[in-house]
Design a protein around this motif. Structure first.
Motif, PDB file in Angstrom:
ATOM      1  N   VAL A 125       0.869  -1.173   0.000  1.00 11.61           N
ATOM      2  CA  VAL A 125       0.000   0.000   0.000  1.00 11.61           C
ATOM      3  C   VAL A 125       0.904   1.221   0.000  1.00 11.61           C
ATOM      4  O   VAL A 125       1.602   1.486   0.990  1.00 11.61           O
ATOM      5  N   VAL A 166      -3.690  10.547  -3.540  1.00  8.74           N
ATOM      6  CA  VAL A 166      -3.221   9.156  -3.540  1.00  8.74           C
ATOM      7  C   VAL A 166      -1.710   9.085  -3.309  1.00  8.74           C
ATOM      8  O   VAL A 166      -0.969   8.528  -4.117  1.00  8.74           O
ATOM      9  N   GLU A 176     -14.166   6.436  -8.255  1.00 11.21           N
ATOM     10  CA  GLU A 176     -13.640   6.336  -6.906  1.00 11.21           C
ATOM     11  C   GLU A 176     -12.181   6.778  -6.848  1.00 11.21           C
ATOM     12  O   GLU A 176     -11.483   6.774  -7.861  1.00 11.21           O
ATOM     13  N   ASP A 212      -6.885   3.226  -5.792  1.00 12.21           N
ATOM     14  CA  ASP A 212      -6.422   2.344  -4.729  1.00 12.21           C
ATOM     15  C   ASP A 212      -4.907   2.475  -4.595  1.00 12.21           C
ATOM     16  O   ASP A 212      -4.180   2.172  -5.546  1.00 12.21           O
ATOM     17  N   ALA A 234      -2.906   0.638  -3.254  1.00 11.42           N
ATOM     18  CA  ALA A 234      -2.271  -0.673  -3.385  1.00 11.42           C
ATOM     19  C   ALA A 234      -2.260  -1.148  -4.831  1.00 11.42           C
ATOM     20  O   ALA A 234      -1.548  -2.091  -5.183  1.00 11.42           O
ATOM     21  N   ASN A 235      -3.044  -0.501  -5.676  1.00  9.90           N
ATOM     22  CA  ASN A 235      -3.135  -0.888  -7.091  1.00  9.90           C
ATOM     23  C   ASN A 235      -3.454   0.350  -7.916  1.00  9.90           C
ATOM     24  O   ASN A 235      -4.530   0.475  -8.495  1.00  9.90           O
ATOM     25  N   SER A 236      -2.513   1.283  -7.934  1.00 11.87           N
ATOM     26  CA  SER A 236      -2.734   2.565  -8.602  1.00 11.87           C
ATOM     27  C   SER A 236      -2.796   2.388 -10.112  1.00 11.87           C
ATOM     28  O   SER A 236      -2.113   1.530 -10.676  1.00 11.87           O
ATOM     29  N   HIS A 255      -2.207   9.188 -11.683  1.00 13.67           N
ATOM     30  CA  HIS A 255      -3.154   8.525 -10.787  1.00 13.67           C
ATOM     31  C   HIS A 255      -4.551   9.135 -10.864  1.00 13.67           C
ATOM     32  O   HIS A 255      -5.542   8.467 -10.545  1.00 13.67           O
TER      33      HIS A 255
END
Length: 349
Positions: free
Chosen positions: A40, A246, A291, A294, A296-298, A303
């Motif tokens: 993350v 992010v 949204e 994430d 952890a999974n950009s 971004h």
């Protein structure tokens, strides 16, 4: 509330704090053996600086990494990578790598004001113990000298000294935050990290706390990193604003310039949500689709591109680099020079 002046250039004053390439990754562990299967990226390559006596506000949506950044700067959380350089008698020391003994002495120079005034104070300790604890931990003076210092601090933040024998439950939210501010000032720090210090307070009390911070800054010459999600608050206390999304800073600029002429689409969207009591200044709010990415999974590239109405092909493929498009105005956006974005309008005088 008093409005701060526009941001100063880096060369006008010596740098107190210089954050370079700061990263904080939290491992994702799964399975019986708790193997690391991902990361993350809560803070991902954050860079900014603070000069002595200024206030820089770090803003963004909840979960964007603001508080993690603040805690890494104080080394309440150990960074994964990067440098947190703090000036100490003319020498820049890396808070992220100094020994524990040196860190103990550096903590005299940097203190934190916490977000929640209700949970940040020990309910079993009196004000004398709470405000005087930093003095005791660092071996400052005898019992009487510490008591005299607590009296001085309580008066400084607008509380009556005779309250020092009371417990936190006897005070309102605003008074408790004043106690937290007094505790942070006990060792005469040069840097204060304020982690959303007014978000849990009523609006009228927010104004009182913000004005108190401004008065203390003018009196004591402290430097403040002000973490917040409300741009209408930071406008009145900060000289510069850094916008975070992010885990990355997407725009940094002097406050008035950022409000009048944002260069990143995310900043434009945040500014459109600032309440405007005068109907002549109101404009359509920008509703971001989708949204928040994430950490952890950009997504690849920028971004912000899945939610950006100005995104083009390059935004989906290549991450933008930070560039200075105006004096002291830094942006990470491929289209920063060509877009004309909407800021907060002003009525003619």
């Amino acid at each position: 509330m008093t409005t701060m002046s526009s941001g100063r250039a880096r060369s006008e004053n010596s740098v107190l704090l210089d954050v370079k390439g700061l990263k904080k990754y939290f491992p994702i562990r799964r399975g019986l053996l708790q193997r690391t299967v991902g990361q993350v990226k809560a803070v991902d390559d954050v860079t900014f600086f603070l000069t002595r006596g200024e206030t820089l506000s770090l803003v963004g949506e909840s979960g964007c990494g603001k508080t993690t950044t603040a805690r890494c700067i104080l080394r309440a959380i150990v960074p994964t990578a990067g440098q947190v350089l703090l000036s100490d008698n003319g020498e820049m020391l890396d808070v992220a790598t100094v020994t524990k003994d040196k860190l103990h002495s550096l903590r005299r120079q940097m203190q934190m004001i916490f977000q929640d005034p209700f949970s940040s104070l020990n309910p079993r300790m009196t004000l004398l113990d709470i405000v005087g604890e930093p003095l005791f931990v660092h071996g400052e003076g005898n019992a009487q000298e510490r008591t005299d210092r607590v009296v001085e601090l309580l008066r400084l933040v607008g509380l009556r000294p005779e309250y020092m024998r009371r417990y936190p439950h006897a005070f309102s939210g605003g008074q408790r935050q004043r106690i937290g501010i007094a505790r942070a000032l006990a060792l005469n720090p040069r840097l204060i990290v304020a982690d959303e210090p007014v978000s849990a307070l009523d609006v009228s009390v927010q104004a009182q706390i913000l004005n108190l911070l401004l008065e203390l800054q003018e009196t004591l010459g402290i430097t403040i990193l002000f973490v917040a999600h409300d741009l209408s608050v930071v406008k009145h206390i900060s000289e510069r604003v850094a916008v975070m999304y992010v885990g990355r800073i997407v725009e940094t600029a002097p406050t008035e310039e950022l409000f009048a002429s944002p260069k990143h689409p995310y900043t434009e969207a945040l500014l459109s949500a600032v309440p405007k009591p005068d109907p002549r200044l109101r404009s359509e709010r920008i509703i971001l689709q989708g949204e928040v990415a994430d950490p952890a999974n950009s997504p690849p590239g920028c971004h912000f591109h899945p939610r950006c109405r100005y995104a083009q092909g390059i935004c989906r493929e290549k991450a933008p680099v930070q560039e200075e498009i105006a004096p002291n105005h830094f942006v990470s956006c491929h289209r920063a020079r060509e877009l004309s974005l909407r800021g907060v309008a002003r009525l003619p005088s």
